[in-house]
Design a protein around this motif. Structure first.
Motif, short mmCIF file in Angstrom:
data_model
loop_
_atom_site.label_atom_id
_atom_site.label_comp_id
_atom_site.label_asym_id
_atom_site.label_seq_id
_atom_site.Cartn_x
_atom_site.Cartn_y
_atom_site.Cartn_z
N ILE A 1 39.64 -52.30 -70.87
CA ILE A 1 40.94 -53.73 -71.88
C ILE A 1 39.37 -54.05 -71.88
N ALA A 2 38.51 -54.87 -71.18
CA ALA A 2 37.86 -56.21 -71.81
C ALA A 2 36.99 -55.31 -72.42
N GLY A 3 36.18 -54.02 -71.99
CA GLY A 3 35.46 -52.99 -73.06
C GLY A 3 35.59 -52.76 -74.44
N THR A 4 37.03 -52.76 -74.22
CA THR A 4 37.52 -52.99 -76.25
C THR A 4 37.79 -53.77 -76.86
N LEU A 5 37.73 -55.14 -76.10
CA LEU A 5 38.04 -56.10 -76.90
C LEU A 5 36.55 -56.88 -76.96
N ILE A 6 35.70 -56.65 -76.21
CA ILE A 6 34.50 -56.83 -76.59
C ILE A 6 33.82 -56.11 -77.76
N ALA A 7 33.94 -54.93 -78.13
CA ALA A 7 33.93 -54.36 -78.77
C ALA A 7 34.62 -54.94 -80.37
N MET A 8 36.00 -55.87 -80.30
CA MET A 8 35.77 -55.96 -81.32
C MET A 8 35.67 -57.46 -82.16
N LEU A 9 34.54 -58.11 -81.01
CA LEU A 9 34.03 -58.98 -81.20
C LEU A 9 33.08 -59.12 -82.78
N GLY B 1 40.38 -50.43 -62.60
CA GLY B 1 39.23 -49.77 -63.86
C GLY B 1 40.12 -49.62 -65.50
N ALA B 2 41.10 -49.74 -65.37
CA ALA B 2 42.07 -49.70 -66.85
C ALA B 2 41.96 -51.74 -67.61
N MET B 3 41.92 -52.76 -66.44
CA MET B 3 41.42 -53.57 -67.13
C MET B 3 39.86 -53.66 -67.54
N TYR B 4 38.30 -53.27 -66.92
CA TYR B 4 37.86 -53.00 -67.48
C TYR B 4 37.58 -53.03 -68.36
N ALA C 1 29.14 -51.78 -73.13
CA ALA C 1 28.87 -50.46 -72.07
C ALA C 1 28.90 -50.71 -70.70
N GLY C 2 28.16 -52.20 -70.24
CA GLY C 2 28.22 -52.39 -69.80
C GLY C 2 29.53 -52.60 -68.56
N GLU C 3 30.91 -53.21 -69.29
CA GLU C 3 31.98 -53.31 -68.95
C GLU C 3 32.75 -51.90 -68.95
N LEU C 4 32.34 -50.46 -69.83
CA LEU C 4 32.76 -48.75 -69.63
C LEU C 4 32.33 -48.50 -68.42
N LEU C 5 31.06 -48.85 -68.02
CA LEU C 5 30.82 -47.93 -66.76
C LEU C 5 31.29 -48.30 -65.77
N MET C 6 31.73 -49.87 -65.75
CA MET C 6 32.48 -50.08 -64.80
C MET C 6 33.92 -49.65 -64.82
N ALA C 7 34.18 -49.77 -65.29
CA ALA C 7 35.61 -48.73 -65.97
C ALA C 7 35.64 -47.29 -65.42
N ALA C 8 34.64 -46.18 -65.38
CA ALA C 8 34.10 -45.13 -65.40
C ALA C 8 34.27 -45.18 -64.16
N GLY C 9 33.45 -45.81 -63.10
CA GLY C 9 32.82 -45.53 -61.22
C GLY C 9 34.42 -46.06 -61.07
N PHE C 10 35.04 -46.90 -61.30
CA PHE C 10 36.27 -47.72 -61.06
C PHE C 10 37.55 -46.38 -60.90
#
Length: 422
Positions: free
Chosen positions: A186-194, A181-184, A85-94
């Motif tokens: 991608i990071a959120g997506t990778l975390i979801a795959m854990l 924003g795209a990098m954040y 959620a934190g990564e996706l919020l950062m993505a949304a902000g950027f």
């Protein structure tokens, strides 16, 4: 001694590889953002330094206000979801900032709201990251895991500083923010795959946020070594912010040749952080916090050299030493916290650590310019070095700092080991 082959074996673990990739890409996004945001805002029609200040403040204040809440949420809920959620919020902000810059619709309030989203995202993601590492990495390989995560983050900071600036020059701040924003994302997506086990932190009796904060404070304050080092760092970060943010660039402009000299300083520091990874992979001190605090003494060196009008090569060498010492400190600190603090409280303790360590940083930035005017730039830099040394020597007076011992190898592999406050 621990072999590199054994440590690097973590990279074959799918979950650790996903976490490492997510963290590395997220830090690359954060390394893109300062240059992109600064020049993107300053290039807006009618924008001034005050405009940039408002946007940066809108980003920083929510991070500070929500960091303790982020710790509570990460201890209550699955940390994987909180970090995502934190990564996706950062993505949304950027993404929001990028869209406004690219379309030309840039009301200051809207810019501030988008920046605030990224600050809240940071407040959620950081405590969750500290707590999720022991869920992914075996107890006896925590130090190696932290070191490898540090290597990825340090490499991203170096690459991001170069690539971010180039992207801004070639394509503009809006596109650079979109890439961030795209990098954040991608990071959120990778975390979801854990796909970590859900755990049982949310089970049992429900507590209020204030109760959870109080319990987290109890865990934080009952360990002398934690609160003493956090108090030390509150002063050190104040001095470092003054030296890095204002006084160092000022002395570089006055007597070292300008931006190229300061870039060399920052490059030396960045290379030092990468070199520090090799040392942190090998170093296994019996008293990790004592060694970590002792390593803070050499971090005063570059500010002393700047204040003493040393040649540039010596100053860059001092910055390299600072980078090595801070990297090793960070690995020892994170590993010891993850071993000594109960898992159910780790994110809250981490949030108190972050809040306490950073709380005086803005003061350093605020008073640095006035200090340079009153006492002189070189004298103020020497003052920064003195603050670092005094704060470190004071921390060494603590028995908790001096006496905390790392578990022996057979203890480190025992999941039933009792954790005690020191």
């Amino acid at each position: 001694m621990h072999g590199f082959t054994h440590d690097l074996g973590l990279l074959r673990d799918r979950r650790f590889a996903l976490l490492l990739s997510a963290r590395t890409i997220s830090v690359l996004g954060s390394a893109f953002s300062p240059v992109a945001l600064a020049f993107g805002i300053l290039n807006l029609p009618g924008a001034t330094a005050s405009t940039l200040s408002v946007v940066l403040t809108a980003q920083a204040v929510p991070m500070i206000l929500f960091i303790l809440v982020g710790g509570v949420v990460a201890d209550r809920m699955p940390r994987q979801r909180v970090m995502m959620a934190g990564e996706l919020l950062m993505a949304a902000g950027f993404f929001g900032l990028a869209a406004m810059l690219l379309t030309g619709w840039t009301p200051l309030v809207a810019l501030g709201v988008a920046a605030a989203l990224s600050g809240i995202g940071t407040a959620l993601a950081f405590p969750a990251l500290t707590g999720i590492i022991p869920e992914v990495v075996p107890l006896d390989r925590l130090q190696a895991g932290n070191a490898l995560l540090g290597l990825g983050a340090n490499a991203s900071r170096v690459a991001g500083a170069v690539l971010g600036g180039g992207t801004v020059v070639l394509f503009g701040g809006g596109w650079a923010l979109a890439i961030s924003g795209a990098m954040y994302a991608i990071a959120g997506t990778l975390i979801a795959m854990l796909r970590l086990p859900p755990g049982d932190r949310s089970a049992g009796e429900s507590h209020s946020v204030l109760t959870d904060l109080r319990d987290g404070w109890r865990e934080f304050s009952s360990r002398q070594w934690i609160w003493v080092v956090v108090a030390q760092f509150s002063l050190m970060v104040m001095a470092i912010q003054a030296g890095h943010g204002v006084l160092g660039p000022l002395i570089a402009k006055e007597s070292l040749g300008g931006p190229a000299a300061w870039s060399a300083f920052l490059a030396g520091e960045a290379i030092g952080t990468i070199a520090g990874v090799a040392l942190s992979l090998r170093l296994r001190p019996r008293r990790p916090i004592l060694v970590a605090v002792l390593l803070c003494l050499p971090t005063a060196l570059p500010y002393a050299l700047l204040g003493a009008d040393a040649p540039l090569w010596a100053i860059v060498a001092g910055a390299f030493v600072l980078g090595v010492c801070f990297d090793v400190f960070g690995v020892l600190w994170q590993t010891t916290m993850q071993r000594e603090v109960p898992a159910e409280s780790l994110s809250r303790v981490s949030s108190y650590d972050m809040l306490g360590s950073l709380m005086f940083g803005p003061i350093g930035l605020l008073v640095a310019g006035s200090a340079a005017g009153l006492f002189g730039t070189k004298e103020s830099l020497l003052g920064c070095a003195v603050i670092i040394v005094i704060a470190t020597l004071a921390a060494l007076l603590s028995p908790g700092v001096r006496n905390l011992r790392a578990p022996r190898p057979q203890e480190a592999t025992d999941p039933g080991r009792q954790v005690t406050a020191t």
